[in-house]
Design a protein around this motif. Structure first.
Motif, PDB file in Angstrom:
ATOM      1  N   GLY A   1      -7.327   4.277  -2.369  1.00  0.00           N
ATOM      2  CA  GLY A   1      -8.681   5.282  -1.753  1.00  0.00           C
ATOM      3  C   GLY A   1      -8.123   6.201  -1.012  1.00  0.00           C
ATOM      4  O   GLY A   1      -6.936   6.263  -0.700  1.00  0.00           O
ATOM      5  N   ALA A   2      -8.846   6.981  -0.423  1.00  0.00           N
ATOM      6  CA  ALA A   2      -8.633   7.922   0.792  1.00  0.00           C
ATOM      7  C   ALA A   2      -8.182   7.492   1.958  1.00  0.00           C
ATOM      8  O   ALA A   2      -7.655   8.176   2.785  1.00  0.00           O
TER       9      ALA A   2
ATOM     10  N   ARG B   1      -6.180   3.830   4.332  1.00  0.00           N
ATOM     11  CA  ARG B   1      -5.396   2.703   4.115  1.00  0.00           C
ATOM     12  C   ARG B   1      -6.550   1.479   3.672  1.00  0.00           C
ATOM     13  O   ARG B   1      -5.979   0.695   2.948  1.00  0.00           O
TER      14      ARG B   1
ATOM     15  N   ALA C   1      -0.571   4.444  -1.225  1.00  0.00           N
ATOM     16  CA  ALA C   1      -1.345   5.478  -1.780  1.00  0.00           C
ATOM     17  C   ALA C   1      -1.326   6.766  -0.889  1.00  0.00           C
ATOM     18  O   ALA C   1      -2.039   7.737  -1.068  1.00  0.00           O
ATOM     19  N   GLY C   2      -0.724   6.668   0.434  1.00  0.00           N
ATOM     20  CA  GLY C   2      -0.911   7.735   1.346  1.00  0.00           C
ATOM     21  C   GLY C   2      -0.041   8.922   1.095  1.00  0.00           C
ATOM     22  O   GLY C   2       0.442   9.050   0.151  1.00  0.00           O
ATOM     23  N   ARG C   3      -0.451  10.014   1.774  1.00  0.00           N
ATOM     24  CA  ARG C   3       0.185  11.243   1.716  1.00  0.00           C
ATOM     25  C   ARG C   3       1.508  11.708   2.699  1.00  0.00           C
ATOM     26  O   ARG C   3       2.064  12.626   2.190  1.00  0.00           O
ATOM     27  N   GLY C   4       1.515  10.785   3.436  1.00  0.00           N
ATOM     28  CA  GLY C   4       2.950  11.018   4.245  1.00  0.00           C
ATOM     29  C   GLY C   4       2.891  12.382   4.891  1.00  0.00           C
ATOM     30  O   GLY C   4       3.774  12.941   5.016  1.00  0.00           O
TER      31      GLY C   4
ATOM     32  N   LYS D   1       8.337   1.837  10.460  1.00  0.00           N
ATOM     33  CA  LYS D   1       7.605   2.406   9.297  1.00  0.00           C
ATOM     34  C   LYS D   1       8.325   3.677   9.143  1.00  0.00           C
ATOM     35  O   LYS D   1       8.222   4.648  10.342  1.00  0.00           O
TER      36      LYS D   1
ATOM     37  N   SER E   1      -7.516   1.433   0.233  1.00  0.00           N
ATOM     38  CA  SER E   1      -6.450   1.131  -0.430  1.00  0.00           C
ATOM     39  C   SER E   1      -6.153  -0.192  -0.490  1.00  0.00           C
ATOM     40  O   SER E   1      -5.922  -0.994  -1.568  1.00  0.00           O
TER      41      SER E   1
ATOM     42  N   ALA F   1       4.219   0.270   2.266  1.00  0.00           N
ATOM     43  CA  ALA F   1       5.413   0.697   1.262  1.00  0.00           C
ATOM     44  C   ALA F   1       6.209   1.620   2.061  1.00  0.00           C
ATOM     45  O   ALA F   1       7.758   1.591   1.726  1.00  0.00           O
ATOM     46  N   ALA F   2       6.133   1.980   3.191  1.00  0.00           N
ATOM     47  CA  ALA F   2       6.941   2.825   4.008  1.00  0.00           C
ATOM     48  C   ALA F   2       7.684   1.947   4.873  1.00  0.00           C
ATOM     49  O   ALA F   2       8.521   2.752   6.063  1.00  0.00           O
TER      50      ALA F   2
ATOM     51  N   ARG G   1       2.593  12.947   8.059  1.00  0.00           N
ATOM     52  CA  ARG G   1       3.676  13.344   9.231  1.00  0.00           C
ATOM     53  C   ARG G   1       5.171  13.259   8.815  1.00  0.00           C
ATOM     54  O   ARG G   1       5.657  13.455   9.645  1.00  0.00           O
TER      55      ARG G   1
ATOM     56  N   VAL H   1       0.892  -1.334   0.133  1.00  0.00           N
ATOM     57  CA  VAL H   1      -0.059   0.144  -0.030  1.00  0.00           C
ATOM     58  C   VAL H   1       0.847   1.290   0.007  1.00  0.00           C
ATOM     59  O   VAL H   1       1.599   1.297   0.942  1.00  0.00           O
TER      60      VAL H   1
HETATM   61  N1  CTP Z   1      -1.466   4.116   2.466  1.00  0.00           N
HETATM   62  C1  CTP Z   1      -2.482   4.068   1.550  1.00  0.00           C
HETATM   63  N2  CTP Z   1      -3.517   4.664   1.130  1.00  0.00           N
HETATM   64  C2  CTP Z   1      -4.034   5.637   2.181  1.00  0.00           C
HETATM   65  C3  CTP Z   1      -3.042   6.026   3.242  1.00  0.00           C
HETATM   66  C4  CTP Z   1      -2.081   4.970   3.562  1.00  0.00           C
HETATM   67  O1  CTP Z   1      -1.949   3.043   0.711  1.00  0.00           O
HETATM   68  N3  CTP Z   1      -5.037   6.207   1.860  1.00  0.00           N
HETATM   69  C5  CTP Z   1      -0.261   3.599   2.816  1.00  0.00           C
HETATM   70  C6  CTP Z   1       0.722   4.419   3.123  1.00  0.00           C
HETATM   71  O2  CTP Z   1       1.226   5.086   1.695  1.00  0.00           O
HETATM   72  C7  CTP Z   1       1.823   3.619   3.903  1.00  0.00           C
HETATM   73  C8  CTP Z   1       0.903   2.672   4.670  1.00  0.00           C
HETATM   74  O3  CTP Z   1      -0.403   2.797   3.921  1.00  0.00           O
HETATM   75  O4  CTP Z   1       2.513   3.027   2.872  1.00  0.00           O
HETATM   76  C9  CTP Z   1       1.033   3.202   6.116  1.00  0.00           C
HETATM   77  O5  CTP Z   1       0.492   4.551   6.371  1.00  0.00           O
HETATM   78  P1  CTP Z   1       1.023   5.652   6.836  1.00  0.00           P
HETATM   79  O6  CTP Z   1       2.239   5.228   7.694  1.00  0.00           O
HETATM   80  O7  CTP Z   1      -0.076   6.222   7.831  1.00  0.00           O
HETATM   81  O8  CTP Z   1       1.288   6.514   5.633  1.00  0.00           O
HETATM   82  P2  CTP Z   1       0.650   7.928   5.098  1.00  0.00           P
HETATM   83  O9  CTP Z   1      -0.976   7.844   5.464  1.00  0.00           O
HETATM   84  O10 CTP Z   1       0.984   7.974   3.952  1.00  0.00           O
HETATM   85  O11 CTP Z   1       1.263   9.037   6.292  1.00  0.00           O
HETATM   86  P3  CTP Z   1       0.458  10.029   7.071  1.00  0.00           P
HETATM   87  O12 CTP Z   1      -0.549   9.383   8.072  1.00  0.00           O
HETATM   88  O13 CTP Z   1       1.608  10.687   7.778  1.00  0.00           O
HETATM   89  O14 CTP Z   1      -0.074  10.957   6.108  1.00  0.00           O
END
Ligand code: CTP
Ligand code: MG
Length: 382
Positions: free
Chosen positions: A74-75, A77, A10-13, A202, A80, A101-102, A15, A8
């Motif tokens: 998606g919006a 995890r 698709a997150g925004r990263g 992570k 996704s 993926a992180a 933090r 996965v």
């Molecule tokens: N992820 C995803 N789709 C989302 C949210 C998260 O695929 N809508 C993935 C992230 O890319 C990450 C993994 O789930 O590889 C773990 O989530 P997290 O560490 O929370 O990543 P982010 O959501 O990208 O970071 P943050 O919460 O800080 O914005």
């Protein structure tokens, strides 16, 4: 048993500081997502890899050339993961591993243990004991201590028999969950625990990136040594250069350039570490432009070649072998000059001197010999 991995990504990263999503950031020369992909593409138990991405990130993932299936996430995890599972509908592997993926540092051992556990359980995930003392609070006020012995920190990959996980996600309905093991638990699945790894952390905050870079600095760099040797003849003169310092004496070193035997040995040592031949190849004595040249220039060129190769000098140790001049009175000045020229702290530069007990050409005061050894930090993959 066939096994697919869903990464996965698709997150925004947020933090980690926003901007380029963390999975697309460079980590010591390689993108985080590429590092994670390598872990799974290179694992013998994994037959298929699905990467769940955000279409907004096309500019970042378009350059990745890997035999994987790309699907839009998606919006959340959870959304996704659902997208990743939907993409596996036609392939229907027996097992599925879901991984952040992180987490680019997941080891073969951690992946294998989860896969192996799926032989006896419908779900498995790597966990670590909690080592910090834990407190539960409400509204920011400490209210009770929590028994950490009962608790485990969950990592990924979390592994499942595909049918069991699809059922669990169906039961979840429209709701969201933090991870997949909690979806499985909510559906009443038996979840087996395997041993995670502290290194499988992570990337979440900017500090995590610093830690990752420090780790990679250690593992992806190697130390190389280079050595150099040079001799120049002594003749009557009013001065000479030795280790970058002018010595006013009634004799001097003879050579095509300024004949600084110490800097020549050092230059050769650095060229040696960089894998760049020797000083004569770069500055042929037959070339008139180097007549009387200051040896600083040769040294600077070698330093630049080392830098171009991705290297960084760690230390330099020079031995001057001669009956004359007496090195002692100039040693500190030479050390400071060499350190300044090559950009090292004083403590990493050493100048030694020895005689040869009046034996040989140095003993007869006919010339000065110099040896140098350097250590350099270099990237492992060249
Ligand atoms: N992820 C995803 N789709 C989302 C949210 C998260 O695929 N809508 C993935 C992230 O890319 C990450 C993994 O789930 O590889 C773990 O989530 P997290 O560490 O929370 O990543 P982010 O959501 O990208 O970071 P943050 O919460 O800080 O914005
Ligand atoms: Mg998140």
């Amino acid at each position: 048993m066939s096994c697919a991995a869903i990464l996965v990504a698709a997150g925004r990263g947020e933090r980690a500081g926003g901007g380029v999503p963390k999975q697309y950031r460079d980590l010591a020369g390689k993108m985080v997502l590429e590092r994670t992909l390598e872990r799974f593409l290179g694992h013998p138990a994994v037959d298929d890899v699905v990467v769940v991405i955000n279409p907004d990130d096309a500019a970042f993932f378009a350059g990745i050339d890997a035999p994987v299936l790309w699907v839009n996430g998606g919006a959340t995890r959870t959304a996704s993961v659902r997208a990743g599972l939907a993409a596996l509908e036609s392939r229907r592997p027996d097992q599925v591993l879901i991984h952040d993926a992180a987490r680019p540092f997941v080891s073969d051992r951690v992946i294998s243990d989860v896969v192996d556990a799926l032989a006896d359980a419908p779900a498995a995930l790597p966990v670590l004991p909690v080592t910090d003392a834990l407190l539960a609070h409400a509204d920011g006020n400490m209210c009770e201590s929590v028994d950490r012995d009962r608790l485990r920190a969950a990592q990924t990959p979390q592994g499942f028999r595909l049918d069991a996980l699809l059922n669990a996600y169906e039961k979840l309905g429209e709701a969201s969950a933090h991870d997949d093991a909690s979806v499985a638990l909510a559906a009443g699945l038996e979840v087996h625990l395997t041993l995670g790894e502290a290194g499988n952390f992570k990337l979440t905050t900017p500090e995590d990136f610093e830690r990752a870079e420090a780790l990679l600095g250690k593992t992806d760099m190697i130390y190389v040594t280079g050595q150099g040797f040079d001799v120049h003849r002594l003749e009557p003169s009013d001065h000479m250069y030795l280790c970058g310092v002018r010595l006013d004496q009634d004799f001097g070193l003879v050579g095509h350039s300024d004949a600084d035997v110490g800097l020549h040995a050092l230059t050769d040592a650095i060229l040696g570490a960089a894998g760049e031949g020797d000083i004569g190849q770069h500055f042929p004595p037959t070339d008139p432009q180097w007549r009387g040249a200051s040896s600083d220039r040769f040294l600077m060129h070698a330093c630049q070649l080392l830098k171009n190769a991705g290297g960084a000098l760690v230390n330099a140790d020079i031995t001057l072998i001669c009956e004359r001049p007496k090195v002692g009175p100039y040693r500190d000045e030479m050390r400071a000059r060499v350190a300044e020229l090559v950009g090292l702290p004083l403590a990493r530069v050493n100048i030694k001197a020895t005689t040869t007990e009046k034996l040989g050409f140095t003993g007869r005061r006919e010339g000065v010999a110099a040896q140098a050894i350097v250590t350099a930090r270099m990237p492992e993959d060249v």
